[in-house]
Scaffold this motif. Structure first.
Motif, PDB file in Angstrom:
ATOM      1  N   ASN A 105      79.373 -73.924 -49.040  1.00 56.05           N
ATOM      2  CA  ASN A 105      78.676 -73.224 -50.119  1.00 56.05           C
ATOM      3  C   ASN A 105      79.547 -73.065 -51.360  1.00 56.05           C
ATOM      4  O   ASN A 105      79.121 -72.476 -52.342  1.00 56.05           O
ATOM      5  CB  ASN A 105      78.216 -71.839 -49.657  1.00 56.05           C
ATOM      6  N   THR A 107      82.307 -71.270 -51.451  1.00 58.24           N
ATOM      7  CA  THR A 107      82.983 -69.979 -51.384  1.00 58.24           C
ATOM      8  C   THR A 107      84.415 -70.172 -50.881  1.00 58.24           C
ATOM      9  O   THR A 107      84.642 -70.904 -49.923  1.00 58.24           O
ATOM     10  CB  THR A 107      82.219 -69.036 -50.428  1.00 58.24           C
ATOM     11  N   ARG A 171      77.572 -66.356 -54.478  1.00 58.02           N
ATOM     12  CA  ARG A 171      77.306 -65.714 -53.186  1.00 58.02           C
ATOM     13  C   ARG A 171      78.323 -64.655 -52.790  1.00 58.02           C
ATOM     14  O   ARG A 171      78.090 -63.903 -51.850  1.00 58.02           O
ATOM     15  CB  ARG A 171      77.247 -66.773 -52.086  1.00 58.02           C
TER      16      ARG A 171
END
Length: 183
Positions: A105, A107, A171
């Motif tokens: 993602n 991250t 996120r």
């Protein structure tokens, strides 16, 4: 049945490539980490930071600063807490942006950052040194810290703080900033 076997084989091959890519990044990061050392804070006492940013908690609290200093051969990375805050764990990445450990993602994965330190009794300031020759001319810094604040001799707040900059992903709160070595 053949379709299931095909998908199973495709998944296995994909995982193999992803594992190899992750391993290669980790090896590169380990090579950089071997050139980094924990330094005495007095090394930077007379220096002016080339870059400074807040050690921020969810864009709400300022738990201190992350400062970057340069001398002729070395880049120094300092975590310095604000009043009442102390650092108990540090995770630091310094190097090429493409090699920052991240998940699918985007991250950041700070547990895979090459520089990690724990301070059982907490600390107000810590400095890491890395040879300028081990760094590209312009590089990424991702500075994470687990911090706490005391009140009346009790811990009243435990938080995760990041050197303020751009977010890796929408996120979560993981951040980074870019800096170039002085000419």
């Amino acid at each position: 049945m053949k379709t299931k076997l095909f998908y199973l084989a495709a998944c296995f091959i994909s995982l193999t490539f992803v594992s190899c890519e992750t391993e290669e990044s980790a090896q590169t990061n380990d090579a950089t980490a071997s050139k980094i050392q924990n330094s005495n804070v007095s090394v930077i006492a007379d220096m002016v930071p080339a870059y400074s940013t807040d050690l921020t908690i969810r864009d709400q609290y300022d738990a201190g600063d992350v400062n970057v200093y340069f001398d002729e051969q070395t880049a120094y990375f300092e975590y310095k807490t604000a009043a009442n805050w102390r650092v108990k764990k540090i995770q630091l990445y310094v190097g090429d942006f493409e090699l920052v450990p991240t998940n699918t993602n985007g991250t950041a994965i700070p547990d895979r950052f090459p520089i990690k330190s724990n301070y059982a009794n907490g600390t107000e300031s810590v400095v890491y040194a890395v040879s300028k020759s081990a760094l590209p001319d312009c590089f990424t810094v991702s500075a994470r810290a687990e911090v706490y604040r005391n009140g009346l001799n009790l811990t009243v707040q435990n938080e995760t703080a990041w050197g303020y900059g751009d977010k890796f992903s929408s996120r979560d709160w993981s951040m980074y900033f870019n800096i170039c070595q002085p000419e």
